[in-house]
Design a protein around this motif. Structure first.
Motif, PDB file in Angstrom:
ATOM      1  N   ALA A 101      -8.758 -14.678  -2.340  1.00 38.55           N
ATOM      2  CA  ALA A 101      -8.310 -15.526  -3.447  1.00 38.55           C
ATOM      3  C   ALA A 101      -9.508 -15.806  -4.333  1.00 38.55           C
ATOM      4  N   ILE A 102      -9.377 -15.488  -5.610  1.00 41.25           N
ATOM      5  CA  ILE A 102     -10.439 -15.799  -6.563  1.00 41.25           C
ATOM      6  C   ILE A 102     -10.359 -17.287  -6.865  1.00 41.25           C
ATOM      7  N   GLN A 103     -11.478 -17.977  -6.750  1.00 42.16           N
ATOM      8  CA  GLN A 103     -11.473 -19.431  -6.861  1.00 42.16           C
ATOM      9  C   GLN A 103     -11.125 -19.943  -8.258  1.00 42.16           C
ATOM     10  N   VAL A 104     -11.301 -19.148  -9.275  1.00 41.28           N
ATOM     11  CA  VAL A 104     -10.982 -19.625 -10.628  1.00 41.28           C
ATOM     12  C   VAL A 104      -9.486 -19.527 -10.902  1.00 41.28           C
ATOM     13  N   GLY A 105      -8.764 -18.812 -10.068  1.00 45.58           N
ATOM     14  CA  GLY A 105      -7.325 -18.659 -10.258  1.00 45.58           C
ATOM     15  C   GLY A 105      -6.574 -19.225  -9.071  1.00 45.58           C
ATOM     16  N   SER A 106      -5.943 -18.349  -8.350  1.00 46.09           N
ATOM     17  CA  SER A 106      -5.124 -18.746  -7.211  1.00 46.09           C
ATOM     18  C   SER A 106      -5.975 -19.308  -6.081  1.00 46.09           C
ATOM     19  N   GLU A 107      -5.547 -20.424  -5.524  1.00 47.41           N
ATOM     20  CA  GLU A 107      -6.215 -20.993  -4.354  1.00 47.41           C
ATOM     21  C   GLU A 107      -5.636 -20.373  -3.079  1.00 47.41           C
ATOM     22  N   ARG A 108      -4.536 -19.643  -3.203  1.00 46.63           N
ATOM     23  CA  ARG A 108      -3.862 -19.061  -2.049  1.00 46.63           C
ATOM     24  C   ARG A 108      -4.434 -17.703  -1.705  1.00 46.63           C
ATOM     25  N   LEU A 109      -4.705 -17.470  -0.430  1.00 44.31           N
ATOM     26  CA  LEU A 109      -5.200 -16.163  -0.004  1.00 44.31           C
ATOM     27  C   LEU A 109      -4.046 -15.167  -0.010  1.00 44.31           C
ATOM     28  N   LEU A 110      -4.247 -14.043  -0.684  1.00 43.45           N
ATOM     29  CA  LEU A 110      -3.231 -13.002  -0.782  1.00 43.45           C
ATOM     30  C   LEU A 110      -3.769 -11.711  -0.175  1.00 43.45           C
ATOM     31  N   PRO A 111      -2.897 -10.852   0.383  1.00 45.99           N
ATOM     32  CA  PRO A 111      -3.374  -9.582   0.948  1.00 45.99           C
ATOM     33  C   PRO A 111      -4.014  -8.717  -0.120  1.00 45.99           C
ATOM     34  N   THR A 112      -5.116  -8.061   0.216  1.00 46.89           N
ATOM     35  CA  THR A 112      -5.793  -7.179  -0.735  1.00 46.89           C
ATOM     36  C   THR A 112      -5.351  -5.732  -0.586  1.00 46.89           C
ATOM     37  N   GLY A 113      -4.634  -5.440   0.497  1.00 52.97           N
ATOM     38  CA  GLY A 113      -4.239  -4.062   0.768  1.00 52.97           C
ATOM     39  C   GLY A 113      -5.231  -3.350   1.659  1.00 52.97           C
ATOM     40  N   ALA A 114      -6.355  -3.999   1.951  1.00 49.25           N
ATOM     41  CA  ALA A 114      -7.381  -3.375   2.795  1.00 49.25           C
ATOM     42  C   ALA A 114      -7.170  -3.757   4.256  1.00 49.25           C
ATOM     43  N   PHE A 115      -7.533  -2.830   5.136  1.00 48.96           N
ATOM     44  CA  PHE A 115      -7.502  -3.064   6.570  1.00 48.96           C
ATOM     45  C   PHE A 115      -8.840  -2.647   7.161  1.00 48.96           C
ATOM     46  N   CYS A 116      -9.317  -3.428   8.120  1.00 47.87           N
ATOM     47  CA  CYS A 116     -10.593  -3.151   8.772  1.00 47.87           C
ATOM     48  C   CYS A 116     -10.354  -2.813  10.240  1.00 47.87           C
ATOM     49  N   ARG A 117     -10.984  -1.739  10.684  1.00 44.14           N
ATOM     50  CA  ARG A 117     -10.836  -1.326  12.093  1.00 44.14           C
ATOM     51  C   ARG A 117     -12.198  -1.055  12.687  1.00 44.14           C
TER      52      ARG A 117
END
Length: 117
Positions: A101-117
């Motif tokens: 979540a970009i702090q200047v806009g949405s305060e809500r965390l949204l999925p970025t589409g990235a996955f880490c393994r």
């Protein structure tokens, strides 16, 4: 006397071993944005996350917290000639999914589409 030296060795092993622990290395890839691929290093002992982006080589280390299976940290988005934009980030260790979540806009965390393994 022998029991004191055994106890001292056990305490030292407990204290020294976490400092020598290796960082957890994860590969993060986004099927939606291939240029957003990166390597994430999680220092679980010191609570720090380092992310190195493939496309630019940009490297950033941030303090992080771990709670309920989720790593959280504040990173930045570099903007040429302007101050970097803060971005709240999280990694769900159960699924490997990255949220932001970009702090200047949405305060809500949204999925970025990235996955880490």
């Amino acid at each position: 006397m022998r029991s004191i030296s055994v106890l001292t060795a056990a305490v030292l092993a407990t204290v020294v071993s976490p400092a020598n622990a290796e960082k957890l290395k994860l590969r993060c890839e986004s099927p939606l944005v291939p240029s957003a691929s990166s390597t994430l290093y999680i220092d679980e002992v010191n609570g720090r996350i380092t992310q190195i982006w493939d496309a630019s080589g940009y490297e950033e280390t941030s303090p992080a917290t771990f709670k309920d299976g989720v790593w959280r940290w504040v990173g930045t988005i570099p903007v040429g000639g302007e101050p970097d934009i803060p971005i709240d980030r999280s990694l769900d260790r159960r699924t490997g999914e990255v949220f932001a979540a970009i702090q200047v806009g949405s305060e809500r965390l949204l999925p970025t589409g990235a996955f880490c393994r």
